[in-house]
Design an enzyme around this catalytic site. Structure first.
Site, short mmCIF file in Angstrom:
data_model
loop_
_atom_site.label_atom_id
_atom_site.label_comp_id
_atom_site.label_asym_id
_atom_site.label_seq_id
_atom_site.Cartn_x
_atom_site.Cartn_y
_atom_site.Cartn_z
N ASP A 33 23.92 -34.78 12.11
CA ASP A 33 22.89 -34.36 11.14
C ASP A 33 21.89 -35.50 10.93
O ASP A 33 22.26 -36.66 10.83
CB ASP A 33 23.55 -33.98 9.81
CG ASP A 33 22.62 -33.16 8.93
OD1 ASP A 33 22.87 -31.96 8.75
OD2 ASP A 33 21.62 -33.74 8.43
N ILE A 34 20.63 -35.14 10.84
CA ILE A 34 19.56 -36.13 10.70
C ILE A 34 19.58 -36.79 9.32
O ILE A 34 19.06 -37.90 9.14
CB ILE A 34 18.19 -35.46 10.98
CG1 ILE A 34 17.16 -36.50 11.39
CG2 ILE A 34 17.71 -34.63 9.81
CD1 ILE A 34 15.90 -35.88 11.99
N ASN A 91 26.75 -22.92 5.12
CA ASN A 91 25.86 -22.35 4.11
C ASN A 91 25.32 -21.02 4.64
O ASN A 91 24.88 -20.94 5.79
CB ASN A 91 24.71 -23.31 3.83
CG ASN A 91 25.16 -24.57 3.12
OD1 ASN A 91 26.02 -24.50 2.24
ND2 ASN A 91 24.62 -25.71 3.49
N GLU A 99 19.09 -23.73 4.89
CA GLU A 99 17.70 -24.11 5.18
C GLU A 99 17.29 -23.73 6.58
O GLU A 99 16.14 -23.35 6.81
CB GLU A 99 17.53 -25.63 4.99
CG GLU A 99 17.59 -26.05 3.54
CD GLU A 99 17.60 -27.57 3.39
OE1 GLU A 99 17.43 -28.28 4.39
OE2 GLU A 99 17.80 -28.02 2.25
N VAL A 100 18.19 -23.91 7.53
CA VAL A 100 17.85 -23.62 8.93
C VAL A 100 18.50 -22.29 9.30
O VAL A 100 19.73 -22.14 9.23
CB VAL A 100 18.33 -24.74 9.87
CG1 VAL A 100 17.99 -24.40 11.31
CG2 VAL A 100 17.71 -26.08 9.46
N HIS A 104 25.02 -22.40 11.81
CA HIS A 104 25.59 -23.71 12.09
C HIS A 104 26.75 -24.00 11.17
O HIS A 104 26.78 -23.56 10.03
CB HIS A 104 24.54 -24.82 11.95
CG HIS A 104 23.78 -24.79 10.66
ND1 HIS A 104 22.75 -23.92 10.42
CD2 HIS A 104 23.91 -25.54 9.52
CE1 HIS A 104 22.25 -24.13 9.21
NE2 HIS A 104 22.97 -25.10 8.63
N HIS A 106 28.66 -27.20 9.41
CA HIS A 106 28.65 -28.62 9.09
C HIS A 106 30.10 -29.12 9.23
O HIS A 106 31.02 -28.45 8.75
CB HIS A 106 28.23 -28.87 7.64
CG HIS A 106 26.82 -28.48 7.32
ND1 HIS A 106 25.79 -29.40 7.23
CD2 HIS A 106 26.26 -27.27 7.05
CE1 HIS A 106 24.67 -28.78 6.91
NE2 HIS A 106 24.92 -27.47 6.79
P1 AMP Z 1 21.64 -25.97 5.88
O1 AMP Z 1 21.15 -26.30 4.52
O2 AMP Z 1 23.09 -25.57 5.89
O3 AMP Z 1 20.75 -24.98 6.60
O4 AMP Z 1 21.63 -27.34 6.69
C1 AMP Z 1 20.63 -27.71 7.60
C2 AMP Z 1 20.95 -29.11 8.03
O5 AMP Z 1 20.17 -29.42 9.17
C3 AMP Z 1 20.63 -30.18 6.99
O6 AMP Z 1 21.83 -30.92 6.69
C4 AMP Z 1 19.57 -31.06 7.67
O7 AMP Z 1 19.70 -32.43 7.36
C5 AMP Z 1 19.85 -30.77 9.15
N1 AMP Z 1 18.71 -30.97 10.04
C6 AMP Z 1 17.46 -30.49 9.91
N2 AMP Z 1 16.69 -30.86 10.95
C7 AMP Z 1 17.50 -31.56 11.78
C8 AMP Z 1 17.32 -32.21 13.04
N3 AMP Z 1 16.13 -32.21 13.67
N4 AMP Z 1 18.37 -32.85 13.61
C9 AMP Z 1 19.56 -32.88 12.98
N5 AMP Z 1 19.81 -32.28 11.80
C10 AMP Z 1 18.80 -31.64 11.20
#
Ligand code: AMP
Length: 122
Positions: A33-34, A91, A99-100, A104, A106
């Site tokens: 994770d970034i 999530n 968010e994405v 995925h 975690h």
């Molecule tokens: P969620 O809130 O479960 O959708 O988590 C999305 C996760 O993606 C967050 O923990 C972000 O820090 C992570 N994230 C977003 N962009 C990137 C990226 N380019 N590379 C790695 N992790 C990312």
């Protein structure tokens, strides 16, 4: 909601955006994770176009589901997380702050991870 093929994880899968890769096979890609929220914070994503846990679990072929979860276990094993333990979190939707919109998992590890969810919700 429709899958947006330009979401950030889709772009990582296509190699358009770099990632710090931890594992890859035909079913899944795992990367760091970034913005890590634990000493170890990995993300595991399926290679197909699925929005969420809900979308993936209801629509993906059985082979893709089995392959994905086996890959997630391999990520934990290869990262040396089995002895100390780890937490897996997915999530899903607005209340969980997803968010994405590409499914995925975690994987958190590397310290005492504390309570399962924020205290005081009930
Ligand atoms: P969620 O809130 O479960 O959708 O988590 C999305 C996760 O993606 C967050 O923990 C972000 O820090 C992570 N994230 C977003 N962009 C990137 C990226 N380019 N590379 C790695 N992790 C990312």
């Amino acid at each position: 909601m429709n899958y947006d093929s330009n979401n950030i994880f889709a772009r990582i899968l296509r190699g358009e955006i770099p990632c710090n890769k931890a594992y890859e096979d035909e079913y899944a890609l795992a990367f760091h994770d970034i913005a890590p929220q634990a000493p170890v914070h990995l993300l595991v994503i399926p290679k197909g176009e699925y929005l969420s846990f809900d979308d993936f679990s209801s629509k993906a072929p059985a082979e893709a589901i089995a392959g994905f979860y086996r890959a997630a276990q391999r990520v934990a094993e290869l990262s040396g997380l089995q002895e100390g333990g780890y937490r897996i979190l997915a999530n899903t939707g607005a209340d969980a702050h997803q968010e994405v919109m590409h499914y995925h998992l975690h994987i958190f590890a590397g310290c005492d991870l504390g309570p399962m969810v924020k205290k005081g919700l009930v």
